[in-house]
Design a protein around this motif. Structure first.
Motif, PDB file in Angstrom:
ATOM      1  N   VAL A  13      -6.122 -14.055  -7.720  1.00  0.00           N
ATOM      2  CA  VAL A  13      -5.084 -13.162  -8.239  1.00  0.00           C
ATOM      3  C   VAL A  13      -5.511 -11.700  -8.133  1.00  0.00           C
ATOM      4  O   VAL A  13      -4.739 -10.835  -7.705  1.00  0.00           O
ATOM      5  N   LEU A  14      -6.752 -11.408  -8.540  1.00  0.00           N
ATOM      6  CA  LEU A  14      -7.202 -10.016  -8.491  1.00  0.00           C
ATOM      7  C   LEU A  14      -7.322  -9.517  -7.059  1.00  0.00           C
ATOM      8  O   LEU A  14      -7.058  -8.336  -6.785  1.00  0.00           O
ATOM      9  N   GLY A  15      -7.697 -10.374  -6.131  1.00  0.00           N
ATOM     10  CA  GLY A  15      -7.713  -9.981  -4.727  1.00  0.00           C
ATOM     11  C   GLY A  15      -6.325  -9.598  -4.247  1.00  0.00           C
ATOM     12  O   GLY A  15      -6.148  -8.621  -3.516  1.00  0.00           O
ATOM     13  N   TRP A  16      -5.336 -10.381  -4.667  1.00  0.00           N
ATOM     14  CA  TRP A  16      -3.949 -10.065  -4.300  1.00  0.00           C
ATOM     15  C   TRP A  16      -3.521  -8.733  -4.918  1.00  0.00           C
ATOM     16  O   TRP A  16      -2.894  -7.904  -4.259  1.00  0.00           O
ATOM     17  N   VAL A  17      -3.888  -8.517  -6.183  1.00  0.00           N
ATOM     18  CA  VAL A  17      -3.540  -7.262  -6.852  1.00  0.00           C
ATOM     19  C   VAL A  17      -4.158  -6.074  -6.136  1.00  0.00           C
ATOM     20  O   VAL A  17      -3.505  -5.045  -5.922  1.00  0.00           O
ATOM     21  N   TRP A  18      -5.434  -6.196  -5.729  1.00  0.00           N
ATOM     22  CA  TRP A  18      -6.079  -5.100  -5.020  1.00  0.00           C
ATOM     23  C   TRP A  18      -5.378  -4.808  -3.699  1.00  0.00           C
ATOM     24  O   TRP A  18      -5.300  -3.655  -3.262  1.00  0.00           O
ATOM     25  N   GLY A  19      -4.872  -5.849  -3.061  1.00  0.00           N
ATOM     26  CA  GLY A  19      -4.090  -5.631  -1.845  1.00  0.00           C
ATOM     27  C   GLY A  19      -2.861  -4.796  -2.109  1.00  0.00           C
ATOM     28  O   GLY A  19      -2.494  -3.908  -1.324  1.00  0.00           O
ATOM     29  N   ARG A  20      -2.198  -5.038  -3.237  1.00  0.00           N
ATOM     30  CA  ARG A  20      -1.015  -4.252  -3.593  1.00  0.00           C
ATOM     31  C   ARG A  20      -1.390  -2.803  -3.913  1.00  0.00           C
ATOM     32  O   ARG A  20      -0.619  -1.885  -3.668  1.00  0.00           O
ATOM     33  N   VAL A  21      -2.592  -2.611  -4.462  1.00  0.00           N
ATOM     34  CA  VAL A  21      -3.060  -1.242  -4.728  1.00  0.00           C
ATOM     35  C   VAL A  21      -3.217  -0.488  -3.410  1.00  0.00           C
ATOM     36  O   VAL A  21      -2.744   0.652  -3.261  1.00  0.00           O
ATOM     37  N   HIS A  22      -3.865  -1.109  -2.440  1.00  0.00           N
ATOM     38  CA  HIS A  22      -4.039  -0.464  -1.138  1.00  0.00           C
ATOM     39  C   HIS A  22      -2.681  -0.169  -0.499  1.00  0.00           C
ATOM     40  O   HIS A  22      -2.486   0.907   0.094  1.00  0.00           O
ATOM     41  N   ALA A  23      -1.760  -1.102  -0.600  1.00  0.00           N
ATOM     42  CA  ALA A  23      -0.426  -0.892  -0.031  1.00  0.00           C
ATOM     43  C   ALA A  23       0.284   0.265  -0.719  1.00  0.00           C
ATOM     44  O   ALA A  23       0.958   1.080  -0.066  1.00  0.00           O
ATOM     45  N   ALA A  24       0.152   0.369  -2.037  1.00  0.00           N
ATOM     46  CA  ALA A  24       0.788   1.457  -2.775  1.00  0.00           C
ATOM     47  C   ALA A  24       0.218   2.810  -2.363  1.00  0.00           C
ATOM     48  O   ALA A  24       0.942   3.806  -2.277  1.00  0.00           O
ATOM     49  N   MET A  25      -1.083   2.866  -2.102  1.00  0.00           N
ATOM     50  CA  MET A  25      -1.698   4.114  -1.677  1.00  0.00           C
ATOM     51  C   MET A  25      -1.150   4.593  -0.341  1.00  0.00           C
ATOM     52  O   MET A  25      -1.100   5.793  -0.074  1.00  0.00           O
ATOM     53  N   GLU A  26      -0.689   3.658   0.491  1.00  0.00           N
ATOM     54  CA  GLU A  26      -0.238   4.012   1.838  1.00  0.00           C
ATOM     55  C   GLU A  26       1.268   4.180   1.970  1.00  0.00           C
ATOM     56  O   GLU A  26       1.750   4.635   3.007  1.00  0.00           O
ATOM     57  N   ARG A  27       2.014   3.832   0.927  1.00  0.00           N
ATOM     58  CA  ARG A  27       3.465   3.727   1.058  1.00  0.00           C
ATOM     59  C   ARG A  27       4.112   5.011   1.579  1.00  0.00           C
ATOM     60  O   ARG A  27       4.967   4.981   2.464  1.00  0.00           O
ATOM     61  N   ALA A  43     -15.740   3.048   1.568  1.00  0.00           N
ATOM     62  CA  ALA A  43     -14.873   2.049   2.208  1.00  0.00           C
ATOM     63  C   ALA A  43     -15.198   0.618   1.794  1.00  0.00           C
ATOM     64  O   ALA A  43     -14.388  -0.291   2.016  1.00  0.00           O
ATOM     65  N   GLY A  44     -16.386   0.390   1.205  1.00  0.00           N
ATOM     66  CA  GLY A  44     -16.716  -0.965   0.776  1.00  0.00           C
ATOM     67  C   GLY A  44     -16.712  -1.939   1.936  1.00  0.00           C
ATOM     68  O   GLY A  44     -17.329  -1.699   2.977  1.00  0.00           O
ATOM     69  N   HIS A  45     -15.983  -3.031   1.780  1.00  0.00           N
ATOM     70  CA  HIS A  45     -15.921  -4.047   2.825  1.00  0.00           C
ATOM     71  C   HIS A  45     -14.850  -3.754   3.877  1.00  0.00           C
ATOM     72  O   HIS A  45     -14.610  -4.574   4.759  1.00  0.00           O
ATOM     73  N   GLY A  46     -14.203  -2.590   3.782  1.00  0.00           N
ATOM     74  CA  GLY A  46     -13.250  -2.186   4.800  1.00  0.00           C
ATOM     75  C   GLY A  46     -11.835  -2.671   4.583  1.00  0.00           C
ATOM     76  O   GLY A  46     -11.038  -2.727   5.529  1.00  0.00           O
ATOM     77  N   GLN A  47     -11.482  -2.995   3.328  1.00  0.00           N
ATOM     78  CA  GLN A  47     -10.149  -3.548   3.066  1.00  0.00           C
ATOM     79  C   GLN A  47      -9.026  -2.552   3.370  1.00  0.00           C
ATOM     80  O   GLN A  47      -7.967  -2.919   3.869  1.00  0.00           O
ATOM     81  N   HIS A  48      -9.257  -1.283   3.033  1.00  0.00           N
ATOM     82  CA  HIS A  48      -8.138  -0.339   3.065  1.00  0.00           C
ATOM     83  C   HIS A  48      -7.624  -0.067   4.474  1.00  0.00           C
ATOM     84  O   HIS A  48      -6.416   0.108   4.673  1.00  0.00           O
ATOM     85  N   ALA A  49      -8.502  -0.040   5.447  1.00  0.00           N
ATOM     86  CA  ALA A  49      -8.094   0.338   6.800  1.00  0.00           C
ATOM     87  C   ALA A  49      -6.957  -0.522   7.329  1.00  0.00           C
ATOM     88  O   ALA A  49      -6.123  -0.044   8.103  1.00  0.00           O
ATOM     89  N   HIS A  50      -6.883  -1.768   6.890  1.00  0.00           N
ATOM     90  CA  HIS A  50      -5.849  -2.677   7.385  1.00  0.00           C
ATOM     91  C   HIS A  50      -4.455  -2.303   6.883  1.00  0.00           C
ATOM     92  O   HIS A  50      -3.453  -2.777   7.428  1.00  0.00           O
ATOM     93  N   PHE A  51      -4.380  -1.450   5.866  1.00  0.00           N
ATOM     94  CA  PHE A  51      -3.086  -1.058   5.308  1.00  0.00           C
ATOM     95  C   PHE A  51      -2.592   0.271   5.866  1.00  0.00           C
ATOM     96  O   PHE A  51      -1.470   0.681   5.567  1.00  0.00           O
ATOM     97  N   VAL A  52      -3.386   0.943   6.670  1.00  0.00           N
ATOM     98  CA  VAL A  52      -2.997   2.243   7.229  1.00  0.00           C
ATOM     99  C   VAL A  52      -2.136   2.005   8.459  1.00  0.00           C
ATOM    100  O   VAL A  52      -2.607   1.473   9.469  1.00  0.00           O
ATOM    101  N   LYS A  53      -0.866   2.407   8.396  1.00  0.00           N
ATOM    102  CA  LYS A  53       0.090   2.111   9.458  1.00  0.00           C
ATOM    103  C   LYS A  53       0.476   3.340  10.273  1.00  0.00           C
ATOM    104  O   LYS A  53       1.059   3.204  11.350  1.00  0.00           O
ATOM    105  N   HIS A  54       0.201   4.537   9.774  1.00  0.00           N
ATOM    106  CA  HIS A  54       0.578   5.735  10.535  1.00  0.00           C
ATOM    107  C   HIS A  54      -0.387   5.925  11.714  1.00  0.00           C
ATOM    108  O   HIS A  54      -1.541   5.466  11.683  1.00  0.00           O
ATOM    109  N   PRO A  55       0.053   6.611  12.769  1.00  0.00           N
ATOM    110  CA  PRO A  55      -0.830   6.830  13.921  1.00  0.00           C
ATOM    111  C   PRO A  55      -1.959   7.814  13.590  1.00  0.00           C
ATOM    112  O   PRO A  55      -1.812   8.691  12.740  1.00  0.00           O
TER     113      PRO A  55
END
Length: 220
Positions: A13-27, A43-55
């Motif tokens: 559950v917390l992993g899913w929540v952290w994913g939503r945090v990263h998505a919110a940061m990029e919205r 960057a830690g384990h590199g989770q955030h980079a996968h949510f960056v969609k802009h060029p």
């Protein structure tokens, strides 16, 4: 950080929540254009980079423990670097178009000095996205004691409360003040979660969006 503590936050559950945090940061950046270099600090384990969609032309995923960072494979735009978030001397003034920091400011020994470095490296018109935990809000403390500490113990963390507060020693009012002083005169906006508009004491975290307006102001 203990492996059990990490497992608590990055799975289930917390992993899913952290994913939503990263998505919110990029919205708000989905349609952002003209970005040359993105610098992610902590960057830690590199989770955030996968949510960056802009060029962008280059993405530097940095951490003091660079060996832990994982970046998208077979994409030459990504690189891993060992960087102390309090000392960005390897980057020149105004060389970073976007800076991202997720749950990092609260861990730094001198967050005000670090923020000055973050602003220094931003280009005029550049963007900074900063995750700020509402530490130690009533809602944070309630969520931790009722859910996070027991879950972390089940994952093998011996004393998750001690681990958390050894790392989170900078409180929210201080972080807000440091950000306000560093980016005075810049375009700064905030959104608190899970319910925007509530006081920080009834919130879990805040996402701060900064657009640098011009040259470094005197005293920063």
């Amino acid at each position: 950080m203990a492996s059990g503590y990490e497992a608590c936050y990055y799975t289930g559950v917390l992993g899913w929540v952290w994913g939503r945090v990263h998505a919110a940061m990029e919205r708000r950046y989905r349609s952002l254009a003209g970005i040359g270099t993105v610098l992610e600090l902590g960057a830690g384990h590199g989770q955030h980079a996968h949510f960056v969609k802009h060029p962008f032309d280059r993405y530097v995923a940095s951490d003091l423990r660079a060996e832990l960072v994982r970046i998208p494979e077979a994409d030459p735009r990504f690189q891993v670097a060992s960087v102390d978030a309090s000392d960005l001397s390897q980057f020149g003034d105004g060389t970073i178009d976007r800076l991202v920091a997720t749950c990092l400011l609260v861990h730094l020994p001198d967050p005000y000095a670090a923020l000055g470095e973050w602003r220094r490296v931003l280009t005029d018109g550049g963007h900074a996205t900063i995750y700020v935990p509402c530490e130690p809000s009533w809602l944070n403390r309630t969520a931790r004691s009722g859910f996070i500490w027991p879950r972390a113990r089940r994952h093998g963390a011996e004393d998750p409360e001690l681990l958390a507060y050894q790392g989170h020693q900078v409180h929210y009012p201080a972080m807000r003040t440091f950000i306000d002083r560093t980016f005075a005169g810049d375009d700064v906006s905030r959104t608190r979660y899970p319910v925007p508009g509530l006081p920080w004491n009834l919130s879990l975290f805040e996402i701060v969006h900064v657009r640098k307006i011009g040259p470094q102001s005197e005293g920063n």
